[in-house]
Write a protein that holds these residues in place. Sequence first.
Motif, PDB file in Angstrom:
ATOM      1  N   THR A   1     -15.309 -45.827  32.309  1.00 50.20           N
ATOM      2  CA  THR A   1     -14.337 -45.996  33.384  1.00 50.20           C
ATOM      3  C   THR A   1     -14.387 -44.774  34.289  1.00 50.20           C
ATOM      4  O   THR A   1     -14.339 -43.639  33.816  1.00 50.20           O
ATOM      5  CB  THR A   1     -12.920 -46.179  32.833  1.00 50.20           C
ATOM      6  OG1 THR A   1     -12.884 -47.373  32.029  1.00 50.20           O
ATOM      7  CG2 THR A   1     -11.907 -46.312  33.958  1.00 50.20           C
TER       8      THR A   1
ATOM      9  N   VAL B   1     -13.214 -42.876  38.202  1.00 48.33           N
ATOM     10  CA  VAL B   1     -12.318 -42.800  39.347  1.00 48.33           C
ATOM     11  C   VAL B   1     -12.996 -41.900  40.375  1.00 48.33           C
ATOM     12  O   VAL B   1     -14.056 -41.348  40.130  1.00 48.33           O
ATOM     13  CB  VAL B   1     -10.928 -42.234  38.976  1.00 48.33           C
ATOM     14  CG1 VAL B   1     -10.195 -43.175  38.028  1.00 48.33           C
ATOM     15  CG2 VAL B   1     -11.060 -40.841  38.358  1.00 48.33           C
TER      16      VAL B   1
ATOM     17  N   THR C   1      -3.190 -45.815  38.304  1.00 45.70           N
ATOM     18  CA  THR C   1      -4.049 -46.772  39.001  1.00 45.70           C
ATOM     19  C   THR C   1      -3.638 -48.187  38.623  1.00 45.70           C
ATOM     20  O   THR C   1      -3.258 -48.461  37.488  1.00 45.70           O
ATOM     21  CB  THR C   1      -5.535 -46.544  38.647  1.00 45.70           C
ATOM     22  OG1 THR C   1      -5.695 -46.619  37.227  1.00 45.70           O
ATOM     23  CG2 THR C   1      -6.010 -45.188  39.136  1.00 45.70           C
ATOM     24  N   ASN C   2      -3.716 -49.098  39.592  1.00 45.00           N
ATOM     25  CA  ASN C   2      -3.248 -50.468  39.342  1.00 45.00           C
ATOM     26  C   ASN C   2      -4.282 -51.524  39.716  1.00 45.00           C
ATOM     27  O   ASN C   2      -3.977 -52.705  39.777  1.00 45.00           O
ATOM     28  CB  ASN C   2      -1.943 -50.730  40.104  1.00 45.00           C
ATOM     29  CG  ASN C   2      -2.104 -50.576  41.611  1.00 45.00           C
ATOM     30  OD1 ASN C   2      -3.184 -50.267  42.102  1.00 45.00           O
ATOM     31  ND2 ASN C   2      -1.028 -50.782  42.348  1.00 45.00           N
TER      32      ASN C   2
ATOM     33  N   LYS D   1      -8.770 -52.472  39.496  1.00 42.26           N
ATOM     34  CA  LYS D   1     -10.034 -52.119  38.858  1.00 42.26           C
ATOM     35  C   LYS D   1     -11.150 -53.019  39.371  1.00 42.26           C
ATOM     36  O   LYS D   1     -10.911 -54.161  39.814  1.00 42.26           O
ATOM     37  CB  LYS D   1      -9.911 -52.220  37.335  1.00 42.26           C
ATOM     38  CG  LYS D   1      -9.545 -53.596  36.811  1.00 42.26           C
ATOM     39  CD  LYS D   1      -9.258 -53.589  35.302  1.00 42.26           C
ATOM     40  CE  LYS D   1      -7.999 -52.848  34.966  1.00 42.26           C
ATOM     41  NZ  LYS D   1      -7.622 -53.020  33.524  1.00 42.26           N
TER      42      LYS D   1
ATOM     43  N   TRP E   1      -6.285 -57.089  40.581  1.00 37.25           N
ATOM     44  CA  TRP E   1      -5.095 -56.430  41.132  1.00 37.25           C
ATOM     45  C   TRP E   1      -3.920 -57.400  41.045  1.00 37.25           C
ATOM     46  O   TRP E   1      -4.067 -58.578  41.357  1.00 37.25           O
ATOM     47  CB  TRP E   1      -5.333 -56.023  42.590  1.00 37.25           C
ATOM     48  CG  TRP E   1      -4.116 -55.472  43.257  1.00 37.25           C
ATOM     49  CD1 TRP E   1      -3.514 -54.261  43.021  1.00 37.25           C
ATOM     50  CD2 TRP E   1      -3.315 -56.124  44.247  1.00 37.25           C
ATOM     51  NE1 TRP E   1      -2.408 -54.124  43.810  1.00 37.25           N
ATOM     52  CE2 TRP E   1      -2.258 -55.248  44.578  1.00 37.25           C
ATOM     53  CE3 TRP E   1      -3.394 -57.365  44.894  1.00 37.25           C
ATOM     54  CZ2 TRP E   1      -1.280 -55.569  45.528  1.00 37.25           C
ATOM     55  CZ3 TRP E   1      -2.427 -57.687  45.830  1.00 37.25           C
ATOM     56  CH2 TRP E   1      -1.396 -56.796  46.146  1.00 37.25           C
TER      57      TRP E   1
ATOM     58  N   GLN F   1     -16.661 -49.522  34.998  1.00 35.92           N
ATOM     59  CA  GLN F   1     -15.476 -49.958  35.727  1.00 35.92           C
ATOM     60  C   GLN F   1     -14.968 -48.825  36.607  1.00 35.92           C
ATOM     61  O   GLN F   1     -14.954 -47.660  36.199  1.00 35.92           O
ATOM     62  CB  GLN F   1     -14.399 -50.365  34.720  1.00 35.92           C
ATOM     63  CG  GLN F   1     -13.094 -50.875  35.323  1.00 35.92           C
ATOM     64  CD  GLN F   1     -12.187 -51.407  34.238  1.00 35.92           C
ATOM     65  OE1 GLN F   1     -12.451 -52.467  33.665  1.00 35.92           O
ATOM     66  NE2 GLN F   1     -11.129 -50.678  33.933  1.00 35.92           N
ATOM     67  N   TYR F   2     -14.551 -49.176  37.806  1.00 33.72           N
ATOM     68  CA  TYR F   2     -13.950 -48.218  38.732  1.00 33.72           C
ATOM     69  C   TYR F   2     -12.477 -48.544  38.864  1.00 33.72           C
ATOM     70  O   TYR F   2     -12.101 -49.665  39.220  1.00 33.72           O
ATOM     71  CB  TYR F   2     -14.640 -48.315  40.100  1.00 33.72           C
ATOM     72  CG  TYR F   2     -14.019 -47.441  41.168  1.00 33.72           C
ATOM     73  CD1 TYR F   2     -14.027 -46.053  41.052  1.00 33.72           C
ATOM     74  CD2 TYR F   2     -13.431 -48.001  42.299  1.00 33.72           C
ATOM     75  CE1 TYR F   2     -13.464 -45.247  42.035  1.00 33.72           C
ATOM     76  CE2 TYR F   2     -12.873 -47.208  43.287  1.00 33.72           C
ATOM     77  CZ  TYR F   2     -12.893 -45.833  43.138  1.00 33.72           C
ATOM     78  OH  TYR F   2     -12.325 -45.040  44.109  1.00 33.72           O
ATOM     79  N   ASN F   3     -11.611 -47.592  38.546  1.00 39.38           N
ATOM     80  CA  ASN F   3     -10.163 -47.764  38.656  1.00 39.38           C
ATOM     81  C   ASN F   3      -9.664 -47.079  39.919  1.00 39.38           C
ATOM     82  O   ASN F   3     -10.106 -45.977  40.263  1.00 39.38           O
ATOM     83  CB  ASN F   3      -9.453 -47.173  37.439  1.00 39.38           C
ATOM     84  CG  ASN F   3      -9.625 -48.021  36.192  1.00 39.38           C
ATOM     85  OD1 ASN F   3     -10.362 -49.008  36.215  1.00 39.38           O
ATOM     86  ND2 ASN F   3      -8.984 -47.647  35.121  1.00 39.38           N
TER      87      ASN F   3
ATOM     88  N   LYS G   1      -6.088 -46.936  42.976  1.00 38.27           N
ATOM     89  CA  LYS G   1      -4.673 -47.183  43.253  1.00 38.27           C
ATOM     90  C   LYS G   1      -4.533 -47.947  44.558  1.00 38.27           C
ATOM     91  O   LYS G   1      -5.056 -47.545  45.593  1.00 38.27           O
ATOM     92  CB  LYS G   1      -3.920 -45.852  43.361  1.00 38.27           C
ATOM     93  CG  LYS G   1      -2.468 -45.965  43.816  1.00 38.27           C
ATOM     94  CD  LYS G   1      -1.578 -46.548  42.731  1.00 38.27           C
ATOM     95  CE  LYS G   1      -0.111 -46.482  43.143  1.00 38.27           C
ATOM     96  NZ  LYS G   1       0.774 -47.002  42.076  1.00 38.27           N
TER      97      LYS G   1
END
Length: 325
Positions: free
Chosen positions: A31, A33, A42-43, A45, A58, A309-311, A313
């Motif tokens: 993961t 960021v 963060t909300n 991905k 999201w 995975q990229y998280n 906001k």
Amino acid sequence: MKRLTIDPGTSGPPTKEHTYVPTEMPEAATTKVHPSNAEEDTNAKLMFVGTATTILEWEGMRILTDPNFLHAGDHVHLGPGVNATRLTDPAINLEELPRIDAILLSHYHEDHFDKVVGDKLKRSIPIITTPHAKNCLTSKGDDSFTAVHALDFFQSLTADVKTNKIQAGQKPSVKITGMPGKHIPPGPLSVANDILSAFDNGYRIYISGDTLMVDELKEIPERYKGRGIDLMLIHLGGTTIPSPKMPLLMVTMDANQGVQLMQLINPDVTIPIHFDDYDVFMSPLSDFKKAVKDAGLSDKIVYLDRKDQYNFKVRHSLQPARTVQ
């Protein structure tokens, strides 16, 4: 503006043959960021599955981009006399795909919507795509897809997320806008390819699709002047036809064009995809990494391997900073 309401709780399994559909996203290998958006809460991905296939999540809604779940050794037909062989496996199999609420399809080629996907997907799953792709998907008689929404250049569709939560008196929503692009360089074979690109709701994601660096792209930063693009998913690879051994025509961006697009769009973060999965790609990711470094843009890139995975906001639209459209 077109409007589509998506209920994440009732969207059902993504394929005809599934007996069990995971409810959660697959576990990521890594993961990541980016410092520009590295908040703890963060909300949203994005998981990179392979080729141009990603899963965006999201507010309980999941959007699948350009579904291609073929494996190494499988073949696709890309046009008259042009075939390609897949060199890699996807991060997950089609049968492992979690619940998906809508599909964002940049264009109708088999390396973006393969035959297995076309056979197994629920006919009723919402697909947001180009006019050409809609015609292909809805002209299959009794086997046609029944919820296909077409967007031309700069047309938009708002997808509402149907939830029981009240968020500043509004339902969370995602606005999807068609962007210009050309898959084939100017000349006798040139046709405008309606690249389906922007995922917007205050946090703006631009998905380049299989375009080349053409003048039509200059309108994008003009349209978004003063608002900006937060994240760009850029299709690379320098796809050549009929093959890299006989490179008569390049139909997707190579490393140098990719850097030119970064400089034109100037997103906060760029994630390269679509760069090594088929044997028609001539410009490897290593070329892009070098070009990015030489251009002094390394601090604006996040590199994802398959299943990374990229998280990030996403701020809601009533907050003065940015909104998710």
